[in-house]
Design a protein around this motif. Structure first.
Motif, PDB file in Angstrom:
ATOM      1  N   TYR A 117       0.859  -1.183   0.000  1.00 18.50           N
ATOM      2  CA  TYR A 117       0.000   0.000   0.000  1.00 18.50           C
ATOM      3  C   TYR A 117       0.897   1.236   0.000  1.00 18.50           C
ATOM      4  CZ  TYR A 117       0.808   0.853   5.028  1.00 18.50           C
ATOM      5  OH  TYR A 117       1.372   1.118   6.245  1.00 18.50           O
ATOM      6  N   ALA A 130      -5.019  -4.337  -6.373  1.00 14.97           N
ATOM      7  CA  ALA A 130      -6.361  -4.163  -6.931  1.00 14.97           C
ATOM      8  C   ALA A 130      -6.635  -5.083  -8.112  1.00 14.97           C
ATOM      9  CB  ALA A 130      -6.563  -2.711  -7.349  1.00 14.97           C
ATOM     10  N   SER A 161     -11.338  -9.413   5.255  1.00 12.38           N
ATOM     11  CA  SER A 161     -11.833  -8.361   4.358  1.00 12.38           C
ATOM     12  C   SER A 161     -11.132  -7.032   4.634  1.00 12.38           C
ATOM     13  CB  SER A 161     -13.343  -8.199   4.520  1.00 12.38           C
ATOM     14  OG  SER A 161     -14.026  -9.368   4.140  1.00 12.38           O
ATOM     15  N   ALA A 162     -10.931  -6.715   5.914  1.00 10.44           N
ATOM     16  CA  ALA A 162     -10.293  -5.446   6.266  1.00 10.44           C
ATOM     17  C   ALA A 162      -8.824  -5.428   5.874  1.00 10.44           C
ATOM     18  CB  ALA A 162     -10.450  -5.191   7.769  1.00 10.44           C
ATOM     19  N   GLY A 165      -8.539  -5.702   2.061  1.00 12.40           N
ATOM     20  CA  GLY A 165      -9.127  -4.510   1.460  1.00 12.40           C
ATOM     21  C   GLY A 165      -8.181  -3.329   1.547  1.00 12.40           C
ATOM     22  N   VAL A 169      -7.529  -5.343  -2.242  1.00  7.49           N
ATOM     23  CA  VAL A 169      -8.465  -6.394  -2.654  1.00  7.49           C
ATOM     24  C   VAL A 169      -9.871  -5.953  -2.258  1.00  7.49           C
ATOM     25  CG1 VAL A 169      -9.121  -8.811  -2.423  1.00  7.49           C
ATOM     26  CG2 VAL A 169      -6.699  -8.160  -2.404  1.00  7.49           C
ATOM     27  N   ALA A 170     -10.607  -5.420  -3.217  1.00  4.94           N
ATOM     28  CA  ALA A 170     -11.894  -4.796  -2.902  1.00  4.94           C
ATOM     29  C   ALA A 170     -13.047  -5.797  -2.839  1.00  4.94           C
ATOM     30  CB  ALA A 170     -12.207  -3.717  -3.933  1.00  4.94           C
ATOM     31  N   ASN A 171     -13.033  -6.796  -3.689  1.00  6.64           N
ATOM     32  CA  ASN A 171     -14.174  -7.715  -3.781  1.00  6.64           C
ATOM     33  C   ASN A 171     -13.707  -9.170  -3.806  1.00  6.64           C
ATOM     34  OD1 ASN A 171     -16.462  -5.749  -4.156  1.00  6.64           O
ATOM     35  ND2 ASN A 171     -15.202  -5.165  -5.912  1.00  6.64           N
TER      36      ASN A 171
END
Length: 214
Positions: A117, A130, A161-162, A165, A169-171
């Motif tokens: 990130y 992403a 997920s957190a 994300g 990794v959004a979905n």
């Protein structure tokens, strides 16, 4: 497709999460050629975060000593493997309603500032994963599906997920086999059948996305 596959169960042939991951790869492999980068966290556990690691990772790269670079080397290698993959497959059991410790250590090694990130000019955090398709296969001893008695005890799904994300990794896809350990044989068999059906759907979806992109 280059796919990084990570297993986290300490069980070997008795592991349901490992078996489901193999099942998914077989189904996906029927649709497209796969180049698999495999990591078994039970055999090669990542190091836990230490004071030296924490200091090194937040020291600007140009100011790091050789000792700092050596400490970060295993983390750097894991991050490179993730970033090089087109897709990510993570398989794990749920332990005490959350993530196995080996996988938590893995997360702590791969959530890296200026690597997985970055901070944009406006101060926003921008995840670098992403583009990677991501699937989590989890196995749960109890039934934590919506409406079940243990639904509110699921700390694993929001944690994954957190963390992922945050690095882009959004979905992600989740396929959860439940209940297994604390269920009779009929319920266990039904849980595994449901999981395999869901994995069939994910394999088809990934294949369709690849064909459209091509």
């Amino acid at each position: 497709m280059k796919l990084m596959h990570v297993d986290a169960s300490p069980k070997r042939e008795r592991s349901s999460s490992r078996a489901l991951a193999r099942y998914f790869l077989d189904r996906l492999g029927e649709h497209m050629p796969l180049e698999i980068d495999y990591l078994d966290l039970a055999l090669v556990p990542p190091p836990h975060v230490t004071e030296a690691f924490a200091i090194a990772t937040y020291t600007p790269e140009e100011n790091r000593t050789q000792a700092m670079r050596d400490i970060l080397a295993p983390s750097d290698a894991l991050c490179r493997r993730l970033l090089a993959a087109d897709a990510l497959l993570f398989a794990m059991p749920m332990y005490n309603f959350s993530i196995p410790s080996a996988f938590k250590a893995f997360i702590d090694q791969i959530v890296r500032t200026n690597v997985t990130y970055k901070v944009g000019p406006d101060g926003r955090y921008v995840g670098q994963l992403a583009r990677q398709k991501t699937l989590f296969i989890t196995t749960r001893g109890a039934d934590l599906r919506p409406g079940a008695a243990f639904e509110s005890y699921d700390a694993l799904t929001p944690s994954l997920s957190a963390a992922f994300g945050f690095i882009g990794v959004a979905n992600p896809w989740f396929v959860d086999a439940q209940p297994l350990q604390f269920a009779d044989q009929e319920a266990r068999d039904a849980a595994l059948r449901r999981a395999r059906t869901e994995l069939d759907s994910v394999a088809s979806a990934w294949a369709n996305e690849e064909s459209v992109a091509a």
